[in-house]
Structure formats: C-alpha cells, structure tokens
Design a protein around this motif. Structure first.
Motif, PDB file in Angstrom:
ATOM      1  N   LEU A 475       0.815  -0.928   0.359  1.00  0.00           N
ATOM      2  CA  LEU A 475       0.263  -0.206  -0.066  1.00  0.00           C
ATOM      3  C   LEU A 475       0.981   1.388   0.013  1.00  0.00           C
ATOM      4  CD1 LEU A 475      -2.780  -0.948   2.386  1.00  0.00           C
ATOM      5  CD2 LEU A 475      -2.897   0.029   0.372  1.00  0.00           C
ATOM      6  N   TRP A 476       1.421   1.478   0.991  1.00  0.00           N
ATOM      7  CA  TRP A 476       2.642   2.053   0.556  1.00  0.00           C
ATOM      8  C   TRP A 476       3.433   2.473  -0.044  1.00  0.00           C
ATOM      9  CZ3 TRP A 476       8.006   2.406   0.730  1.00  0.00           C
ATOM     10  CH2 TRP A 476       8.881   3.307   0.708  1.00  0.00           C
ATOM     11  N   HIS A 477       4.008   2.029  -0.584  1.00  0.00           N
ATOM     12  CA  HIS A 477       4.967   1.756  -2.110  1.00  0.00           C
ATOM     13  C   HIS A 477       3.760   1.983  -3.417  1.00  0.00           C
ATOM     14  CE1 HIS A 477       7.500   0.309  -5.425  1.00  0.00           C
ATOM     15  NE2 HIS A 477       8.708   0.712  -4.735  1.00  0.00           N
ATOM     16  N   ASN A 478       2.906   1.810  -4.079  1.00  0.00           N
ATOM     17  CA  ASN A 478       2.138   2.172  -4.510  1.00  0.00           C
ATOM     18  C   ASN A 478       1.504   3.626  -4.188  1.00  0.00           C
ATOM     19  OD1 ASN A 478       1.827  -1.038  -5.542  1.00  0.00           O
ATOM     20  ND2 ASN A 478       0.017  -1.041  -5.052  1.00  0.00           N
ATOM     21  N   ARG A 479       1.250   3.547  -3.628  1.00  0.00           N
ATOM     22  CA  ARG A 479       1.064   5.256  -3.181  1.00  0.00           C
ATOM     23  C   ARG A 479       1.962   5.971  -3.427  1.00  0.00           C
ATOM     24  NH1 ARG A 479      -2.549   4.070   2.415  1.00  0.00           N
ATOM     25  NH2 ARG A 479      -4.492   3.736   1.926  1.00  0.00           N
ATOM     26  N   ARG A 480       2.988   5.892  -3.001  1.00  0.00           N
ATOM     27  CA  ARG A 480       4.623   6.661  -3.284  1.00  0.00           C
ATOM     28  C   ARG A 480       4.819   7.501  -4.361  1.00  0.00           C
ATOM     29  NH1 ARG A 480      10.031   5.026  -4.015  1.00  0.00           N
ATOM     30  NH2 ARG A 480      11.807   6.812  -3.044  1.00  0.00           N
ATOM     31  N   LYS A 481       4.086   5.810  -5.471  1.00  0.00           N
ATOM     32  CA  LYS A 481       4.169   5.691  -6.601  1.00  0.00           C
ATOM     33  C   LYS A 481       3.803   6.584  -8.118  1.00  0.00           C
ATOM     34  CE  LYS A 481       7.052   1.997  -9.179  1.00  0.00           C
ATOM     35  NZ  LYS A 481       7.331   1.441 -10.348  1.00  0.00           N
ATOM     36  N   ASP A 482       2.772   6.697  -6.853  1.00  0.00           N
ATOM     37  CA  ASP A 482       1.370   7.439  -7.766  1.00  0.00           C
ATOM     38  C   ASP A 482       2.259   8.730  -7.131  1.00  0.00           C
ATOM     39  OD1 ASP A 482      -0.479   5.355  -8.549  1.00  0.00           O
ATOM     40  OD2 ASP A 482      -1.397   5.883  -6.010  1.00  0.00           O
ATOM     41  N   ARG A 483       2.594   9.518  -6.372  1.00  0.00           N
ATOM     42  CA  ARG A 483       2.833  10.625  -5.663  1.00  0.00           C
ATOM     43  C   ARG A 483       4.109  11.118  -6.701  1.00  0.00           C
ATOM     44  NH1 ARG A 483       2.906   8.889  -0.188  1.00  0.00           N
ATOM     45  NH2 ARG A 483       4.947   9.056  -0.481  1.00  0.00           N
ATOM     46  N   LEU A 484       5.063  10.224  -6.810  1.00  0.00           N
ATOM     47  CA  LEU A 484       5.606  10.523  -7.453  1.00  0.00           C
ATOM     48  C   LEU A 484       5.726  10.799  -9.073  1.00  0.00           C
ATOM     49  CD1 LEU A 484       9.036   8.168  -5.804  1.00  0.00           C
ATOM     50  CD2 LEU A 484       8.814  11.070  -6.183  1.00  0.00           C
ATOM     51  N   PHE A 485       5.146   9.822  -9.985  1.00  0.00           N
ATOM     52  CA  PHE A 485       4.772   9.567 -11.377  1.00  0.00           C
ATOM     53  C   PHE A 485       3.566   9.564 -11.908  1.00  0.00           C
ATOM     54  CE2 PHE A 485       7.980   6.290  -9.898  1.00  0.00           C
ATOM     55  CZ  PHE A 485       9.270   7.139 -10.482  1.00  0.00           C
ATOM     56  N   GLY A 486       2.304  10.539 -10.522  1.00  0.00           N
ATOM     57  CA  GLY A 486       0.887  10.217 -10.363  1.00  0.00           C
ATOM     58  C   GLY A 486       0.274   8.586 -10.538  1.00  0.00           C
ATOM     59  N   GLN A 487      -1.246   8.797 -11.454  1.00  0.00           N
ATOM     60  CA  GLN A 487      -1.643   7.887 -11.181  1.00  0.00           C
ATOM     61  C   GLN A 487      -1.225   7.423 -12.538  1.00  0.00           C
ATOM     62  OE1 GLN A 487      -4.012   6.553  -9.251  1.00  0.00           O
ATOM     63  NE2 GLN A 487      -3.819   7.678  -7.406  1.00  0.00           N
ATOM     64  N   VAL A 488      -2.040   5.684 -12.361  1.00  0.00           N
ATOM     65  CA  VAL A 488      -1.487   5.131 -14.036  1.00  0.00           C
ATOM     66  C   VAL A 488      -3.574   5.351 -14.847  1.00  0.00           C
ATOM     67  CG1 VAL A 488      -1.014   3.229 -14.994  1.00  0.00           C
ATOM     68  CG2 VAL A 488       0.379   3.349 -12.758  1.00  0.00           C
ATOM     69  N   ASP A 489      -3.126   5.699 -15.884  1.00  0.00           N
ATOM     70  CA  ASP A 489      -4.036   6.414 -17.033  1.00  0.00           C
ATOM     71  C   ASP A 489      -4.100   4.952 -17.999  1.00  0.00           C
ATOM     72  OD1 ASP A 489      -2.420   7.494 -18.019  1.00  0.00           O
ATOM     73  OD2 ASP A 489      -2.678   9.314 -17.685  1.00  0.00           O
ATOM     74  N   ARG A 490      -4.451   5.052 -19.051  1.00  0.00           N
ATOM     75  CA  ARG A 490      -4.712   3.974 -19.933  1.00  0.00           C
ATOM     76  C   ARG A 490      -3.121   4.192 -20.603  1.00  0.00           C
ATOM     77  NH1 ARG A 490      -4.816  -0.162 -21.926  1.00  0.00           N
ATOM     78  NH2 ARG A 490      -5.240  -1.246 -24.100  1.00  0.00           N
ATOM     79  N   LYS A 491      -2.424   5.607 -21.245  1.00  0.00           N
ATOM     80  CA  LYS A 491      -2.065   5.627 -21.934  1.00  0.00           C
ATOM     81  C   LYS A 491      -0.759   5.033 -21.028  1.00  0.00           C
ATOM     82  CE  LYS A 491       0.533   9.012 -24.176  1.00  0.00           C
ATOM     83  NZ  LYS A 491       1.972   9.338 -23.242  1.00  0.00           N
ATOM     84  N   LYS A 507      10.648  -2.583 -10.712  1.00  0.00           N
ATOM     85  CA  LYS A 507      11.810  -1.350  -9.695  1.00  0.00           C
ATOM     86  C   LYS A 507      11.828  -0.149 -10.704  1.00  0.00           C
ATOM     87  CE  LYS A 507      14.747   0.893  -7.008  1.00  0.00           C
ATOM     88  NZ  LYS A 507      16.094   0.714  -6.887  1.00  0.00           N
ATOM     89  N   GLU A 508      11.965  -0.671 -12.445  1.00  0.00           N
ATOM     90  CA  GLU A 508      12.408   0.223 -13.016  1.00  0.00           C
ATOM     91  C   GLU A 508      11.031   1.015 -14.050  1.00  0.00           C
ATOM     92  OE1 GLU A 508      15.974  -1.587 -15.794  1.00  0.00           O
ATOM     93  OE2 GLU A 508      14.724  -2.654 -14.802  1.00  0.00           O
ATOM     94  N   ASN A 509       9.906   0.495 -13.851  1.00  0.00           N
ATOM     95  CA  ASN A 509       9.138   0.393 -14.557  1.00  0.00           C
ATOM     96  C   ASN A 509       7.551   0.935 -13.623  1.00  0.00           C
ATOM     97  OD1 ASN A 509       6.702   0.159 -16.025  1.00  0.00           O
ATOM     98  ND2 ASN A 509       6.665  -1.742 -16.412  1.00  0.00           N
ATOM     99  N   THR A 510       8.162   2.451 -13.951  1.00  0.00           N
ATOM    100  CA  THR A 510       7.006   3.983 -13.291  1.00  0.00           C
ATOM    101  C   THR A 510       6.165   3.532 -13.605  1.00  0.00           C
ATOM    102  OG1 THR A 510       6.997   5.301 -15.120  1.00  0.00           O
ATOM    103  CG2 THR A 510       8.926   5.038 -13.928  1.00  0.00           C
ATOM    104  N   ALA A 511       5.514   2.450 -14.034  1.00  0.00           N
ATOM    105  CA  ALA A 511       3.675   2.258 -14.097  1.00  0.00           C
ATOM    106  C   ALA A 511       3.439   1.197 -13.009  1.00  0.00           C
ATOM    107  CB  ALA A 511       3.150   2.437 -15.386  1.00  0.00           C
TER     108      ALA A 511
END
Length: 516
Positions: A475-491, A507-511
C-alpha cells in the motif's frame, strides 16, 4: 545486457513507443513485436470495440481453462499425492521393510528437500531460459520413473538416494508452473486460477487416500503393500509428463488460438507488466531483487509457512496417536482433504468475484488453522474423545490456502524475467530449508507430538504477521509511486506494458503497481 536505469529518476522508454514502434534495441520479450505493432489500435478503441474486445478476452481465457488449466490441475494434484505417498506407505510396513530406526524416517522425509535445494541452480536456469511446458514435461516423466524406482528400495541408504533424486528433479516444477500460469492469465485471473489448481492438492489427496486404502488390502508376494502405491502413482506421473510435452510454451504458440486471438492473448498478459517469456539472463536484475524489501518479506513468509509443513509426513502418525488403527487413520484423515480443497475452492470463488485478495488469503485462512491446532495441543493430556480431536485436526488444513495465494503474489508482483526467476529460486531455497527442518520438530518413536504442535502454532502466528506487513508495504509503495509519477491511466498502462515486454523490472517500470 541492458543498462540499469533507476526508474524513479528517469524514463528509458519514450512516450512515442506506445504509438508506432515495431521493436526497440536491446533485450525484448518475444511478445514485444506483436504488442508494439498493435499498440495504437489498443489505445484508440471505441466503447463498443472495447466491449467486443472484453468478450473475446473472456473467450480466450475460457480456451486456456479448457486446454491448459485442466492439465495444471492434474499436474498439481498428482505431484502432491506423489509426495503424500510416504505418509501412506508408513502405515503399511514401510519402516519395517526398510529397517528404519530412530530418526531415519525423518531423514528419509527431509532428504527430498536436500535434493530440492541442490536442484535450485539448474531450476533457475531452466525457468529463466527454457520452454516451460517442456521443462514441466521432462520433470514429470523423471519424477514418475523415480517413483517406480522407489519400489526397489531395500534399505535406508537406497531410499535416501531415491528421495534426493526425487527432490532434485522436482525443483523446476513449482517456479515453472507459477510462471506458466502468469504467461496465459491476467493479474485479475491469476489468483483464482492458482487457487483452482491449488485446490487439487486436497481433492486428489481425498481420492487417492481411498485408492491407498484399497491398495493396502492387496496381499501379493510379488510386491509389498506400500510398493503398490508407488507403482500406481509412478505410472500416472509418467503418462502426465508425456501429455505436457504437447502443450504450448507461450500464448503465441497456442495452436488452438486464431491469429487475432494470439494478438489479444499477448495484449492481455502484456498489461500485467511482467512480460511473457524471455531467453536472456540479466544479472543486474539479481541485484535489483537483493535491494527489494519485498524479496526479503517473501522469503521470510515462506520459511515460517513451510516449517509446519513437516506435518504432511507425520499427519497419519499424529492422527493414529488419537487412538485409531492403520485403516481407520486413513479414513479419519479424509475430512482434512475436504477442508483443504473446500477452503481453496471457496477462496478461489471469492478471489474471482472480488479481485486477487492475495495478502488477505495469506492471513485469514490461518485463523481456523491456529484454532484447530491449538485445540489439539490443549487436549494432549487427559481422556478426550478421539473424534473431537480429529475434528480440530481437520481445521488445520485451512492453512493450505495460503500457499497458492503466495504463489499468485510471486507470479505478478515481481517483474523482469531474471528477477522473477531469482526470486523463485530464493523462495524455493528457503522452502527446501524449512521443509528439511520441519520433520525434525517431531520426536522419533513417540506418540506424543505436543511439542511439535506448539512450535507450529507459533510459526502460524508469525506467518500471519509477516503477511500483514507485506500488505502495508505494498500500500505504501503504490501510494509513493502515485505521488512521484501520477496515477496510472490508459496511456501509462500501455507504456508500462511495453516496458514489461522489454524485460524491465517492477522497480524500473514507473507504471507498475503491486497487486495485494
């Protein structure tokens, strides 16, 4: 070798890759070309086209269920009862015929996992580089041949040698099957299918306990009572291995799919962002795994989950200690399989309806197991009804649900072919070590197993705590990635799918986001 890029600092794949690129330089998945050529179409479907695509996707999943899932179920069921054969054999003169004394039965049980441990290096290579269906096929045929060879064992040394080889040949099976499931099913489908084939352990154990009951009544000078069990199971295993040789290794190779369905099949699993199948070992991904906290949480979970598995070799002895004779022990143990299979099916239905439920499935099934084993432990002394104790013992098998959920977690939460293979290998090294330890928590030549039961209670509790920590970390890791790279949309999903097909790690894949 692809140069390691910290995905939290930069993106290595340009956004235009989603629109019109056939292939990129460097290491790519065998499904990359198909996905890249059709990426523009995938991203511009109308609502009507999307509905039609979803119908076709479900039809493809149905074909996989028909042609592949049934074989996975038979594989898991037969493999499990092959290992359970030792617990049945011990009721029909196995220890006497092989002149086993003291802790020698525990050593025979554990030696399988010494072989399993030794087989992890070739298993890592096979899972990362070789066609998975062929690996499973050869493994199963070798396993069947060794089951047949067990009938010729006359003493402790011979049995130890055969058990070691059994463990060595089985080493590639579990990681290959987990990877194979992930090749054909989406993240949402993966957990329910893993639970379905996981349920075959209890189902096949139930059926073949009755078979063992019948075989145990055979009186024939040509074969010992317990040898009949190995004869039947060895032949079944070998024939099953022959069948697996003809299954496809990837969705692209599935002859029962049309060309259009192959494209859709690749798209379905590409968006797992873990790829389909690669042929190159990339050592930087090993370092990526060693820096990943989820790697350590996963192997800790396996250790505390698998030491109690020593109960599988001693389950008939524990039940007989309640006061049952050899044949009634087999019958009294049958409801354990019903609890195991029933729990797996119920959780499989729940996972299919509500989503993966992975970490919940790694915790909640332990509650009845802890209650059951605590009750058996608490009634060790005194004149307690044997059927009451047997009922409590049956509840323990609800913990069988946690292992398929964990396998589903491994299949979708580690990306990068080498990284995932390394994680599988590490998990199975710990799996082997824990299963080596497991039988030795049970005292030799003793009908009182209270100390072993107490240890298992503690391990179940620690196992549950680790699963909770894993969920919180995800949960923490997913929220951290959302903050850094934004929510995952279709693109972003499509870009992430292409990166997965370029053999990028989670780790390499930001989505990439954990599925919990």
């Amino acid at each position: 070798m692809t140069e390691y890029v910290d995905k939290e600092k930069s993106l290595s794949v340009p956004n235009t890759a989603v629109l019109d690129i056939d292939v990129v330089d460097g290491i790519v998945d065998e499904g990359y070309d198909i996905y890249a050529k059709n990426a523009g179409v995938f991203g511009h479907r109308t609502p009507e086209q999307q509905m039609e695509w979803e119908k076709k996707s479900k039809r493809i999943a149905g074909k996989f269920d028909l042609y592949l899932l049934a074989m996975m179920c038979f594989l898991v069921g037969v493999n499990y009862i092959d290992k359970a054969a030792l617990a049945w054999a011990v009721l029909f003169g196995f220890r006497t015929d092989l002149h086993l004394v003291g802790k020698e039965y525990s050593w025979v049980s554990s030696m399988f996992y010494f072989g399993y441990l030794a087989g992890q290096v070739p298993s890592f290579y096979a899972t990362a580089r070789l066609p998975l269906a062929k690996v499973i096929s050869i493994t199963c045929m070798l396993w069947g041949a060794l089951m047949l060879a067990t009938m010729g064992c006359k003493n402790f040394s011979q049995m130890m040698a055969v058990r070691f080889l059994l463990g060595f040949t089985e080493a590639p099976l579990v990681p290959s099957l987990i990877s194979y499931t992930a090749l054909f099913y989406t993240k949402k489908e993966n957990a329910s299918r893993t639970l379905i084939w996981g349920a075959m352990q209890g189902t096949f154990y139930l059926v073949f306990t009755l078979v063992a009951y019948g075989l145990g009544h055979i009186k024939n000078d040509a074969l010992k009572q317990w040898a009949w069990i190995y004869l039947v199971l060895g032949l079944i295993s070998f024939v099953l291995g022959v069948g697996w040789w003809f299954l496809p290794d990837t969705p692209i190779q599935a002859k029962f799919l049309t060309e259009e369905e192959k494209v859709i099949a690749v798209e379905r699993v590409a968006e797992n962002m873990t790829g389909t199948k690669g042929q190159t070992i990339q050592m930087y991904q090993v370092w990526d795994a060693l820096k990943d906290p989820m790697y350590y949480l996963s192997i800790l979970y396996v250790f505390f989950a698998m030491v109690p598995n020593g109960l599988s070799s001693f389950n008939t002895l524990v039940i007989s200690s309640f006061g049952f004779n050899q044949f009634n022990t087999l019958l009294a143990g049958l409801p354990s399989s019903i609890v195991s299979a029933g729990s797996l099916i119920a959780w499989g239905i729940a996972a299919r309806k509500f989503g993966g439920l992975r970490t919940l499935g790694m915790v909640l099934p332990l509650i009845p197991a802890i209650a059951g084993i605590s009750a058996v432990y608490a009634t060790t002394y005194g004149n307690h009804p044997k059927w009451g104790r047997a009922f409590c013992y049956w509840l323990i098998n609800s913990y069988a649900v946690t292992w398929p959920f964990f396998q589903a977690h491994i299949g979708v939460n580690f990306a990068g072919h080498t990284k995932r293979a390394f994680v599988y290998g590490s998990v199975l090294v710990v799996f082997s070590a824990a299963n080596i330890v497991g039988p030795f928590i049970f005292p030799a030549g003793n009908s009182n197993y209270s100390s072993a039961l107490a240890i298992i209670v503690v391990f179940f509790c620690v196992q549950a705590v680790i699963a909770v920590v894993m969920r919180l970390y995800m949960l923490w890791h997913n929220r951290r990635k959302d903050r850094l790279f934004g929510q995952v949309d279709r693109k972003a999903e499509m870009e992430g799918a292409l990166e997965g097909l370029q053999d990028k790690t989670d780790k390499e894949n930001t989505a990439f986001r954990y599925v919990y």
